[in-house]
Design a protein around this motif. Structure first.
Motif, PDB file in Angstrom:
ATOM      1  N   GLY A 258      -2.596  21.537  -3.068  1.00 14.45           N
ATOM      2  CA  GLY A 258      -4.163  21.141  -4.318  1.00 14.45           C
ATOM      3  C   GLY A 258      -5.394  21.541  -3.741  1.00 14.45           C
ATOM      4  O   GLY A 258      -5.349  20.596  -1.777  1.00 14.45           O
ATOM      5  N   SER A 259      -6.087  21.204  -4.965  1.00 11.79           N
ATOM      6  CA  SER A 259      -7.718  21.127  -3.893  1.00 11.79           C
ATOM      7  C   SER A 259      -8.256  20.060  -3.222  1.00 11.79           C
ATOM      8  O   SER A 259      -7.506  18.731  -3.788  1.00 11.79           O
ATOM      9  N   GLU A 260      -9.317  20.032  -2.842  1.00 14.93           N
ATOM     10  CA  GLU A 260      -9.631  18.348  -2.696  1.00 14.93           C
ATOM     11  C   GLU A 260     -10.665  18.165  -3.248  1.00 14.93           C
ATOM     12  O   GLU A 260     -11.577  18.736  -4.129  1.00 14.93           O
ATOM     13  N   PRO A 261     -11.259  17.100  -3.873  1.00 14.25           N
ATOM     14  CA  PRO A 261     -10.307  15.067  -3.130  1.00 14.25           C
ATOM     15  C   PRO A 261      -8.661  15.402  -3.323  1.00 14.25           C
ATOM     16  O   PRO A 261      -8.411  15.368  -4.799  1.00 14.25           O
ATOM     17  N   LYS A 262      -8.087  15.335  -2.302  1.00 13.49           N
ATOM     18  CA  LYS A 262      -6.974  15.135  -3.231  1.00 13.49           C
ATOM     19  C   LYS A 262      -5.572  13.528  -1.880  1.00 13.49           C
ATOM     20  O   LYS A 262      -6.914  13.628  -0.469  1.00 13.49           O
ATOM     21  N   ARG A 263      -5.127  12.929  -2.457  1.00 15.03           N
ATOM     22  CA  ARG A 263      -4.279  12.221  -1.392  1.00 15.03           C
ATOM     23  C   ARG A 263      -2.630  12.518  -1.476  1.00 15.03           C
ATOM     24  O   ARG A 263      -2.438  13.278  -2.771  1.00 15.03           O
ATOM     25  N   ILE A 264      -1.718  12.704  -0.460  1.00 16.02           N
ATOM     26  CA  ILE A 264      -1.131  12.754  -0.218  1.00 16.02           C
ATOM     27  C   ILE A 264      -0.302  11.577   0.415  1.00 16.02           C
ATOM     28  O   ILE A 264      -0.594  11.163   1.380  1.00 16.02           O
ATOM     29  N   ARG A 265       0.935  11.207  -0.200  1.00 14.55           N
ATOM     30  CA  ARG A 265       1.224  10.288   0.205  1.00 14.55           C
ATOM     31  C   ARG A 265       3.558  10.530  -0.181  1.00 14.55           C
ATOM     32  O   ARG A 265       3.530  10.637  -1.239  1.00 14.55           O
ATOM     33  N   TRP A 266       4.360   9.884   0.831  1.00 12.55           N
ATOM     34  CA  TRP A 266       5.153  10.252   0.375  1.00 12.55           C
ATOM     35  C   TRP A 266       6.529   8.987   0.853  1.00 12.55           C
ATOM     36  O   TRP A 266       5.765   7.731   1.754  1.00 12.55           O
ATOM     37  N   TYR A 267       6.663   9.133   0.249  1.00 12.80           N
ATOM     38  CA  TYR A 267       7.759   7.177   0.328  1.00 12.80           C
ATOM     39  C   TYR A 267       9.331   7.161   0.521  1.00 12.80           C
ATOM     40  O   TYR A 267       9.835   8.715   0.023  1.00 12.80           O
ATOM     41  N   ARG A 268       9.885   7.113   1.123  1.00  7.64           N
ATOM     42  CA  ARG A 268      11.218   6.488   1.381  1.00  7.64           C
ATOM     43  C   ARG A 268      11.538   6.572   0.218  1.00  7.64           C
ATOM     44  O   ARG A 268      12.608   5.250  -0.182  1.00  7.64           O
ATOM     45  N   ALA A 269      11.914   7.034  -0.587  1.00  2.00           N
ATOM     46  CA  ALA A 269      12.666   6.967  -1.659  1.00  2.00           C
ATOM     47  C   ALA A 269      13.147   8.240  -2.754  1.00  2.00           C
ATOM     48  O   ALA A 269      12.837   9.080  -2.048  1.00  2.00           O
ATOM     49  N   ASP A 270      13.906   9.064  -3.393  1.00  2.42           N
ATOM     50  CA  ASP A 270      14.586   9.460  -3.746  1.00  2.42           C
ATOM     51  C   ASP A 270      13.430   9.990  -4.566  1.00  2.42           C
ATOM     52  O   ASP A 270      12.875   9.536  -4.822  1.00  2.42           O
ATOM     53  N   HIS A 271      13.987  10.691  -5.827  1.00  7.65           N
ATOM     54  CA  HIS A 271      13.241  11.780  -6.900  1.00  7.65           C
ATOM     55  C   HIS A 271      12.111  10.592  -7.912  1.00  7.65           C
ATOM     56  O   HIS A 271      11.292  11.129  -8.634  1.00  7.65           O
ATOM     57  N   SER A 272      13.209   9.443  -7.953  1.00  9.04           N
ATOM     58  CA  SER A 272      12.465   8.958  -8.977  1.00  9.04           C
ATOM     59  C   SER A 272      11.653   7.593  -8.124  1.00  9.04           C
ATOM     60  O   SER A 272      10.783   7.132  -8.997  1.00  9.04           O
ATOM     61  N   LEU A 273      10.876   8.254  -7.077  1.00 10.00           N
ATOM     62  CA  LEU A 273      10.188   6.828  -5.993  1.00 10.00           C
ATOM     63  C   LEU A 273      10.797   5.775  -6.200  1.00 10.00           C
ATOM     64  O   LEU A 273      11.890   5.481  -7.015  1.00 10.00           O
ATOM     65  N   ASP A 274       9.515   4.747  -6.506  1.00 12.14           N
ATOM     66  CA  ASP A 274       9.759   3.289  -5.957  1.00 12.14           C
ATOM     67  C   ASP A 274       8.870   2.313  -6.900  1.00 12.14           C
ATOM     68  O   ASP A 274       7.737   2.944  -6.801  1.00 12.14           O
ATOM     69  N   ALA A 275       9.405   1.444  -6.543  1.00 16.52           N
ATOM     70  CA  ALA A 275       8.206   0.102  -7.300  1.00 16.52           C
ATOM     71  C   ALA A 275       6.831   0.461  -6.214  1.00 16.52           C
ATOM     72  O   ALA A 275       5.387   0.490  -7.048  1.00 16.52           O
ATOM     73  N   ARG A 276       6.907   0.359  -5.217  1.00 11.38           N
ATOM     74  CA  ARG A 276       5.434   0.783  -4.351  1.00 11.38           C
ATOM     75  C   ARG A 276       4.508   2.019  -4.618  1.00 11.38           C
ATOM     76  O   ARG A 276       3.376   1.824  -4.919  1.00 11.38           O
ATOM     77  N   ALA A 277       4.973   3.189  -5.026  1.00  6.10           N
ATOM     78  CA  ALA A 277       4.587   4.085  -5.662  1.00  6.10           C
ATOM     79  C   ALA A 277       3.577   3.741  -6.933  1.00  6.10           C
ATOM     80  O   ALA A 277       3.332   4.090  -7.037  1.00  6.10           O
ATOM     81  N   PHE A 278       4.276   3.386  -7.747  1.00  4.71           N
ATOM     82  CA  PHE A 278       4.053   2.681  -9.094  1.00  4.71           C
ATOM     83  C   PHE A 278       2.982   1.432  -8.731  1.00  4.71           C
ATOM     84  O   PHE A 278       1.452   1.854  -9.809  1.00  4.71           O
ATOM     85  N   ARG A 279       2.878   0.829  -7.880  1.00  6.57           N
ATOM     86  CA  ARG A 279       1.731   0.273  -7.787  1.00  6.57           C
ATOM     87  C   ARG A 279       0.605   0.920  -6.551  1.00  6.57           C
ATOM     88  O   ARG A 279      -0.577   1.158  -7.211  1.00  6.57           O
ATOM     89  N   ASP A 280       0.990   2.053  -6.166  1.00  2.91           N
ATOM     90  CA  ASP A 280      -0.004   2.857  -5.086  1.00  2.91           C
ATOM     91  C   ASP A 280      -0.845   3.560  -6.654  1.00  2.91           C
ATOM     92  O   ASP A 280      -2.627   3.632  -6.658  1.00  2.91           O
ATOM     93  N   GLN A 281       0.065   4.041  -7.984  1.00  2.00           N
ATOM     94  CA  GLN A 281      -0.364   4.555  -8.779  1.00  2.00           C
ATOM     95  C   GLN A 281      -1.409   4.138  -9.086  1.00  2.00           C
ATOM     96  O   GLN A 281      -2.977   4.289  -9.883  1.00  2.00           O
ATOM     97  N   LEU A 282      -1.593   3.014  -9.286  1.00  2.00           N
ATOM     98  CA  LEU A 282      -2.465   2.147 -10.299  1.00  2.00           C
ATOM     99  C   LEU A 282      -3.613   1.761  -9.763  1.00  2.00           C
ATOM    100  O   LEU A 282      -4.263   1.498 -10.568  1.00  2.00           O
ATOM    101  N   ALA A 283      -2.989   1.570  -8.403  1.00  2.00           N
ATOM    102  CA  ALA A 283      -4.386   1.153  -7.631  1.00  2.00           C
ATOM    103  C   ALA A 283      -5.138   2.226  -7.260  1.00  2.00           C
ATOM    104  O   ALA A 283      -6.325   2.345  -7.622  1.00  2.00           O
ATOM    105  N   TRP A 284      -4.925   3.885  -7.448  1.00  2.47           N
ATOM    106  CA  TRP A 284      -5.752   4.963  -7.156  1.00  2.47           C
ATOM    107  C   TRP A 284      -6.120   5.334  -8.849  1.00  2.47           C
ATOM    108  O   TRP A 284      -7.180   5.243  -8.934  1.00  2.47           O
TER     109      TRP A 284
END
Length: 303
Positions: A258-284
């Motif tokens: 991916g080109s810049e600007p970009k943000r990369i975030r890894w979660y201690r989660a499986d493929h479906s991710l978790d609630a924290r990921a969706f909260r981060d998505q909404l904030a971003w």
């Protein structure tokens, strides 16, 4: 568990309780007539007794047929930012309605569409190259249908056409990576659990007689190639360290491309991710698209 919760949320909503852009390498593959009629059809609201409207709509696909979608609308006249949503493989437009409703509760319009794969008909070709070409064509149609979705959002009086984003999950993120390289009107791309191996990996695994066609066909829809051109649009890669569906190397490869600007975030989660990921998505998305609320009374704004 999160996926089950999302499915339950959709049911509740429905019951009434998603290096710089230039001319694409293959412009005809993703090109269409922007002056053609949208052919919008609105079959009405599918939920009730909830402050966020979910409307069953469809519009004409430039490649033939219609694109089913859910239009998720907050109360008020706007103009609101808007976000396109694209589901993963084996899913459909219902799978991201709940995240779209969370965002709508913060003051944005959502449009969750069916990919072209959902309504594809006919048997898969037996010939491996023809099978790859079919996958390429359905991928390209979905990219074009998403671009047409941008046209639809921009035509709505309650939408600010300068503040449009995209959310893709899994296979939808992979297609979104291609979209990022060819659609300059989308300001922000959130790509969740999407990965891709280099084309050369597939070429090396093919029989020698098929390597040329495999390289040609896959190269036309190579997510790594297109996501590198997303700039100046912002990218947010959200991936699970414990993903058991997409190999870690493929997740990392797409994020690295991916080109810049970009943000990369890894979660201690499986493929479906978790609630924290969706909260981060909404904030971003709120930051990138200027979604400032206020929150819609009586509507949930997140997990």
């Amino acid at each position: 568990m999160l996926r089950a919760a999302l499915a339950l949320g959709v049911a509740l909503l429905a019951a009434g309780c998603g290096g710089g852009k230039g001319v694409a390498t293959h412009p005809s593959l993703f090109g269409y007539d922007r002056d053609a009629p949208l052919g919008l059809r609105d079959r009405g609201r599918v939920n009730r007794n909830y402050p966020i409207q979910v409307r069953d709509v469809s519009y004409a696909s430039p490649r033939g047929g219609r694109v089913p979608a859910f239009l998720v609308v907050p109360p008020g006249t706007g103009p609101f930012p808007a976000v396109l949503y694209l589901h993963g493989s084996g899913e459909d437009r219902t799978s991201l309605v709940l995240p779209a409703a969370w965002l709508a509760a913060r003051g944005a319009v959502g449009l969750a569409i069916d990919s072209a794969f959902v309504n594809a008909s006919g048997p898969e070709p037996a010939d491996p190259v023809r099978r790859l070409e079919r996958e390429r064509d359905l991928t390209a149609q979905t990219v074009v249908d998403l671009r047409r979705g941008v046209d639809l959002l921009a035509s709505l009086p309650q939408v600010d056409p300068t503040r449009i984003g995209f959310v893709g999950y899994s296979g939808g993120a992979k297609i979104g990576a291609i979209l990022a390289g060819v659609e300059p009107r989308i300001r922000a791309f959130d790509l969740m659990s999407g990965g891709s191996a280099p084309v050369g990996t597939f070429v090396a695994a093919a029989p020698p007689s098929l390597r040329g066609p495999v390289r040609r066909v896959l190269g036309e829809v190579d997510p790594l190639r297109y996501v590198h051109r997303a700039s100046p649009s912002a990218l947010f890669f959200q991936d699970g360290l414990d993903d058991s569906v997409v190999p870690h190397a493929q997740l990392a490869a797409l994020a690295a491309a991916g080109s810049e600007p970009k943000r990369i975030r890894w979660y201690r989660a499986d493929h479906s991710l978790d609630a924290r990921a969706f909260r981060d998505q909404l904030a971003w998305l709120g930051k990138e698209l200027g979604i400032h609320g206020p929150a819609v009374p009586g509507a949930r704004t997140g997990p």
